[in-house]
Design an enzyme around this catalytic site. Structure first.
Site, PDB file in Angstrom:
ATOM      1  CG  ASN A   1     -44.881  23.696 -41.147  1.00 60.47           C
ATOM      2  OD1 ASN A   1     -45.855  22.975 -40.942  1.00 60.47           O
ATOM      3  ND2 ASN A   1     -44.607  24.751 -40.390  1.00 60.47           N
TER       4      ASN A   1
ATOM      5  CG  HIS B   1     -45.513  21.027 -36.257  1.00 57.94           C
ATOM      6  ND1 HIS B   1     -46.008  20.716 -37.500  1.00 57.94           N
ATOM      7  CD2 HIS B   1     -45.229  22.357 -36.291  1.00 57.94           C
ATOM      8  CE1 HIS B   1     -46.026  21.800 -38.251  1.00 57.94           C
ATOM      9  NE2 HIS B   1     -45.552  22.802 -37.542  1.00 57.94           N
TER      10      HIS B   1
ATOM     11  CB  CYS C   1     -48.636  23.775 -36.753  1.00 57.08           C
ATOM     12  SG  CYS C   1     -48.218  24.788 -38.197  1.00 57.08           S
TER      13      CYS C   1
END
Length: 324
Positions: A281, A251, A115
């Protein structure tokens, strides 16, 4: 010696057409729209279609970024692709993208920091430009996370989606006090926490792709602490007060993490770009997806000070400070 800076010349993003809502998720696993929204803030996620690859998503986002930058593929001499879901073990998805775009010059390679991948990729491309080893860089975050989630595990499958985002960095000579472009980056990792967020497969260890595994409450705690640390560290190194940052582009892992970091650093929620509700996500794609959304809808304007930050499996974490 004149200093070279990396200006953000263009941005672009792409989300697959297929939308998987929370209501649909509740027919697949023991969950509900209310349960998912309350714990994550996610309403839906985009899922790559059958045969739709990470490079497909990356190409669509890259072409939009090049168009926004008003540049041709012939101008690009570096591609840095952040992905944890490559098309193949090798060659790199960056070289697949390079060929699909028709780029025959320069270098292309993948970065695997999960990520945090886009923040890592931005830092790498900026350093190439600063050293004069590249002039126009295409920085891409692209993922097909739906390929590695366990669709029977309700604690993880509701979180992730597919997508891609891209940024074109243009190397230019710094003039006077102009601080436009990438100002600083800060990267960290700590492999001791691998078991808290990992995929239980791989070519060498298991000869399989594997599935994503996560200890959610532990990841949440580390995310809030480490992301806040990276933000204060990079601001301090750049001589910038957190209060002077115009927009925070984090993020997009979980709305509760975004809010937890904001509370910890006393950041007004209206300065935090949040798109997690619309796509979940998307790992390395989430920062450039959020950046593109906020630029296209007019919130982020030229001259605004941006702070991008992320935490991913490994653990990896970091931040990038830029003047758009």
């Amino acid at each position: 010696m004149t200093k070279r800076i990396s200006r953000i010349a263009g941005v672009g993003s792409y989300l697959p057409a297929r939308i998987l809502t929370n209501a649909e998720m509740s027919s697949m696993v023991d969950t509900s729209d209310e349960w998912i929204r309350e714990r994550t803030g996610i309403r839906q996620r985009h899922i790559a279609g059958e045969g739709e690859t990470t490079s497909d998503l990356a190409e669509a986002a890259s072409r939009k970024a090049l168009e926004h930058a008003e540049l041709d593929v012939a101008d690009i001499d570096l591609i840095v692709m952040a992905t944890t879901t490559p098309d193949f073990t090798f060659p790199s998805t960056a070289t697949v993208l390079q060929a699909r775009l028709g780029i025959t010059q320069g270098a292309a390679f993948d970065v695997q920091a999960v990520c945090t991948g886009f923040v890592y990729a931005m830092s790498i491309a900026d350093n190439f430009i600063a050293r004069g080893q590249a002039n126009k860089a295409l920085v891409v975050g692209a993922e097909t996370m739906s390929r590695i989630v366990d669709w029977t595990d309700r604690t993880t499958c509701v979180l992730f989606g597919d997508g891609a985002g891209a940024v074109v960095l243009s190397g230019e000579e710094k003039t006077g006090a102009d601080d436009a472009g990438v100002m600083a980056s800060y990267l960290r990792s700590d492999g001791r926490y691998k078991d808290l967020l990992h995929v239980d497969g791989g070519p060498s260890a298991t000869q399989s792709v594997g599935h994503l595994r996560m200890v959610g409450n532990q990841v949440f705690r580390h995310a809030v602490t480490n992301i806040a640390e990276s933000m204060t560290t990079i601001a301090g190194r750049a001589g910038v007060d957190i209060a002077d940052v115009d927009w925070f582009v984090p993020h997009q892992a979980n709305q509760r993490i975004l809010e937890g970091v904001a509370r910890k650093l006393s950041i007004p929620t209206e300065k935090v770009i949040s798109t997690v509700a619309d796509h979940g996500n998307t790992s390395a794609a989430s920062v450039p997806l959020a950046l593109d959304r906020a630029i296209q809808d007019g919130r982020i304007k030229r001259g605004d000070l941006l702070l991008m930050e992320a935490l991913g499996g490994g653990f990896t974490w970091g931040a990038a400070l830029a003047r758009y």
